[in-house]
Write a protein that holds these residues in place. Structure first.
Motif, PDB file in Angstrom:
ATOM      1  N   HIS A   8     -12.336 -46.022 -33.619  1.00 48.81           N
ATOM      2  CA  HIS A   8     -12.078 -45.245 -34.582  1.00 48.81           C
ATOM      3  C   HIS A   8     -13.144 -45.079 -35.720  1.00 48.81           C
ATOM      4  O   HIS A   8     -13.303 -43.940 -36.250  1.00 48.81           O
ATOM      5  CB  HIS A   8     -10.677 -45.961 -35.447  1.00 48.81           C
ATOM      6  N   ASN A   9     -13.815 -46.135 -35.712  1.00 49.87           N
ATOM      7  CA  ASN A   9     -15.146 -45.964 -36.917  1.00 49.87           C
ATOM      8  C   ASN A   9     -16.294 -46.456 -36.045  1.00 49.87           C
ATOM      9  O   ASN A   9     -16.481 -47.038 -35.275  1.00 49.87           O
ATOM     10  CB  ASN A   9     -14.626 -46.889 -37.826  1.00 49.87           C
ATOM     11  N   LEU A  10     -17.486 -45.748 -36.875  1.00 47.02           N
ATOM     12  CA  LEU A  10     -18.738 -46.296 -36.347  1.00 47.02           C
ATOM     13  C   LEU A  10     -19.465 -46.450 -37.618  1.00 47.02           C
ATOM     14  O   LEU A  10     -19.632 -45.919 -38.612  1.00 47.02           O
ATOM     15  CB  LEU A  10     -19.427 -44.770 -35.717  1.00 47.02           C
ATOM     16  N   LYS A  11     -19.993 -47.770 -37.536  1.00 52.11           N
ATOM     17  CA  LYS A  11     -20.839 -48.217 -38.899  1.00 52.11           C
ATOM     18  C   LYS A  11     -22.281 -48.265 -38.372  1.00 52.11           C
ATOM     19  O   LYS A  11     -22.844 -48.842 -37.642  1.00 52.11           O
ATOM     20  CB  LYS A  11     -20.566 -49.727 -39.013  1.00 52.11           C
ATOM     21  N   ILE A  12     -23.261 -47.221 -39.130  1.00 52.91           N
ATOM     22  CA  ILE A  12     -24.294 -47.290 -38.764  1.00 52.91           C
ATOM     23  C   ILE A  12     -25.160 -48.493 -39.285  1.00 52.91           C
ATOM     24  O   ILE A  12     -24.885 -48.548 -40.576  1.00 52.91           O
ATOM     25  CB  ILE A  12     -25.061 -46.027 -39.620  1.00 52.91           C
ATOM     26  N   ASP A  13     -26.065 -49.087 -38.868  1.00 48.82           N
ATOM     27  CA  ASP A  13     -26.911 -50.235 -39.290  1.00 48.82           C
ATOM     28  C   ASP A  13     -27.410 -49.937 -40.379  1.00 48.82           C
ATOM     29  O   ASP A  13     -28.290 -49.147 -40.744  1.00 48.82           O
ATOM     30  CB  ASP A  13     -27.391 -50.816 -37.976  1.00 48.82           C
ATOM     31  N   ARG A  14     -27.290 -51.035 -40.961  1.00 45.43           N
ATOM     32  CA  ARG A  14     -28.411 -51.114 -42.450  1.00 45.43           C
ATOM     33  C   ARG A  14     -29.712 -50.741 -42.398  1.00 45.43           C
ATOM     34  O   ARG A  14     -30.441 -50.396 -43.338  1.00 45.43           O
ATOM     35  CB  ARG A  14     -28.026 -52.614 -42.815  1.00 45.43           C
TER      36      ARG A  14
END
Ligand code: C2E
Ligand code: CA
Ligand code: CA
Ligand code: CA
Length: 285
Positions: A203-209
């Motif tokens: 559902h979600n995609l977290k773009i790396d820091r």
């Protein structure tokens, strides 16, 4: 007997992976691992909670549970140190189960206190994700805590997701059918393409820091972030940026229509009490 690996977060281009064999473990690490074996029974773990906010409204849309170890002599030990040890020794399974239970219990308590329902996100390590009983365990914890599945989100890294695509697909489909939210964590660090991941029910995609960090140094990184957001959007994913510290970063992320942000610019990870107070203060407004 490869037991330990560190991923040093020094920016995307010089991401370093160390592999240390068991025999090469320093005495300090041996001792740390020894005390880690007793940490659960001694109740030395605690969770911190970092709010994630809607980029337009600033409303809190969820919290990420972040594990801390309160070592009797060393004080708070960061997860980057002890999670690789827990992963290497197998302790990650009971520890990870504790995290899931604690996070669900806390989220249920917040709902019962009358706060608007939100999701709690829990990180799953590679070994935890691959344990045969994961689905059963998650379902038993939801049942025991009374938390509805839609309020639990599981984060697995891109690298974990693509390692065995058939297995990942089977497990994620089961979790999705149970009604959980699923996120790709640390996206961009695994050198995989989104097209390979699109078969998975995320559902979600977290773009790396590391991408957000590099924005200030290298403008071209902005094009990469935009490409990730556009492609993620076309695949129906909700886009979340990690580690937002500066208003320039926020403005850029707004301009490319990122959905949610998480970072020190808004909130640092909070203790359970601080997080409760924060939500209480929002309620009064
Ligand atoms: P992660 O999943 O990428 O989590 C985000 C990390 O970035 C957290 O570090 C958070 O405190 C930090 N962070 C958030 N916003 C900012 C910012 O604006 N600036 C900076 N410099 N840092 C920011 P933390 O809590 O030290 O956790 C490190 C990693 O340890 C996590 O990275 C995750 O991979 C792992 N971890 C944490 N808790 C758990 C857990 O319960 N289980 C497992 N398996 N892994 C966990
Ligand atoms: Ca995470
Ligand atoms: Ca990350
Ligand atoms: Ca991570």
């Amino acid at each position: 007997d490869v037991a330990l690996y560190y991923a040093k977060d020094k920016g995307r281009n010089n991401y370093q992976f160390y592999t240390v064999s068991l025999s090469a473990k320093t005495p300090e690490l041996w001792n740390l691992e020894k005390s880690l074996r007793h940490a659960l029974e001694r109740q030395e773990f605690l969770l911190y909670y970092q709010p994630r906010v809607n980029i337009i409204t600033g409303d809190i849309t969820g919290m990420e549970a972040l594990l801390r170890w309160h070592h009797p002599e060393m004080g708070i030990v960061a997860p980057n140190i002890f999670i690789p040890l827990a992963e290497g020794s197998g302790l990650i399974i009971p520890i990870g189960e504790w995290v899931l239970r604690e996070a669900c219990t806390q989220n249920k308590a917040w709902q019962q206190a009358g706060f608007p329902p939100m999701t709690i996100a829990v990180n799953l390590s590679p070994k935890q994700f691959r344990q045969p009983k994961l689905v059963e365990t998650v379902s038993a914890i939801l049942e025991a805590t009374g938390l509805e599945s839609q309020y639990l989100e599981l984060e697995i890294t891109e690298t974990t997701a693509i390692e065995n695509l058939d297995f990942t697909t089977t497990v994620l489909r089961k979790l999705e059918q149970m009604g959980l939210l699923l996120s790709i964590d640390d996206f961009g660090t695994g050198y995989s393409s989104l097209s390979r991941l699109q078969v998975l029910p995320f559902h979600n995609l977290k773009i790396d820091r590391s991408f957000i960090q590099e924005l200030a140094i290298d403008e071209k990184v902005g094009h990469i972030i935009k490409a990730i957001v556009d492609l993620g959007r076309s695949l129906g994913l909700r886009l979340i940026a990690e580690g937002v510290e500066r208003s320039e970063e926020l403005n850029f992320l707004k301009s490319i229509n990122c959905d949610d942000v998480q970072g020190y610019l808004f909130y640092k990870p909070l203790s359970a009490q601080q997080a409760t107070e924060l939500m209480g203060s929002k309620l009064k407004k």
